[in-house]
Design a protein around this motif. Structure first.
Motif, short mmCIF file in Angstrom:
data_model
loop_
_atom_site.label_atom_id
_atom_site.label_comp_id
_atom_site.label_asym_id
_atom_site.label_seq_id
_atom_site.Cartn_x
_atom_site.Cartn_y
_atom_site.Cartn_z
N LEU A 69 -2.27 -18.44 54.08
CA LEU A 69 -3.02 -19.63 53.68
C LEU A 69 -4.43 -19.25 53.20
CD1 LEU A 69 -3.27 -22.65 53.34
CD2 LEU A 69 -3.91 -22.81 55.75
N SER A 70 -5.06 -18.32 53.89
CA SER A 70 -6.39 -17.87 53.44
C SER A 70 -6.33 -17.33 52.02
CB SER A 70 -6.92 -16.77 54.37
OG SER A 70 -7.15 -17.26 55.64
N GLN A 75 -7.18 -18.61 45.95
CA GLN A 75 -6.67 -18.61 44.58
C GLN A 75 -6.77 -19.98 43.91
OE1 GLN A 75 -5.70 -15.62 43.18
NE2 GLN A 75 -6.51 -14.91 45.14
N ASP A 76 -6.75 -21.05 44.72
CA ASP A 76 -6.75 -22.41 44.17
C ASP A 76 -7.35 -23.36 45.21
OD1 ASP A 76 -6.26 -24.76 42.78
OD2 ASP A 76 -4.16 -24.30 42.37
N LEU A 81 -6.93 -30.53 49.71
CA LEU A 81 -6.07 -30.60 50.91
C LEU A 81 -6.29 -29.43 51.87
CD1 LEU A 81 -2.72 -31.74 49.26
CD2 LEU A 81 -4.31 -33.13 50.59
N GLU A 82 -7.35 -28.67 51.66
CA GLU A 82 -7.56 -27.46 52.44
C GLU A 82 -7.56 -27.72 53.95
OE1 GLU A 82 -9.56 -28.51 50.01
OE2 GLU A 82 -9.59 -26.96 48.46
N ARG A 83 -8.29 -28.73 54.38
CA ARG A 83 -8.41 -29.00 55.83
C ARG A 83 -7.07 -29.44 56.41
NH1 ARG A 83 -13.35 -29.22 58.17
NH2 ARG A 83 -12.66 -30.81 59.64
#
Length: 124
Positions: A69-70, A75-76, A81-83
């Motif tokens: 995930l990191s 990359q994008d 929606l990261e959190r």
């Protein structure tokens, strides 16, 4: 060390961004996707069906998901929606560690007992 850090992240509110859909995705990954992909991944090995099922169910406990995930987030942006993605992965890893951590020892013990009975039965 990573599990310790993950615990600190959870205490700090990591799951506050978790949605029901994210929780369902985490459950599906643990209970459906991993076993269904773990089984064919062992094709051609000398592992018996029972051992193969245990390996497919338990698999690795997901710490690699934190690294994946990191990398993906580097990359994008994933549309903000990261959190939520972090919450889903954190939940999945924690459930995997707790659920499979508690079940692995009895499952392996059962496999060992079955193997011992089979070996003893074959020598009679």
């Amino acid at each position: 060390m990573l599990l310790f850090l993950l615990g600190g992240y959870l205490v700090d509110g990591a799951l506050s961004d978790l949605t029901w859909a994210g929780a369902v995705v985490g459950a599906l990954v643990l209970l459906v996707v991993r076993p269904l992909t773990g089984w064919p991944a062992q094709a051609g090995t000398a592992v018996g069906k029972q051992e193969r099922a245990v390996v497919a169910l338990f698999g690795i406990q997901g710490i690699g998901s934190l690294f994946y995930l990191s990398y993906a987030l580097g990359q994008d942006s994933f549309g903000g929606l990261e959190r939520e993605l972090w919450a889903v992965v954190a939940l999945t890893v924690v459930i995997s560690v707790v659920l499979h951590g508690g079940m692995a020892t009895p499952a392996i013990g059962d496999l060992d007992r079955r193997r011992d009975r089979t070996e003893l039965g074959g020598r009679s």
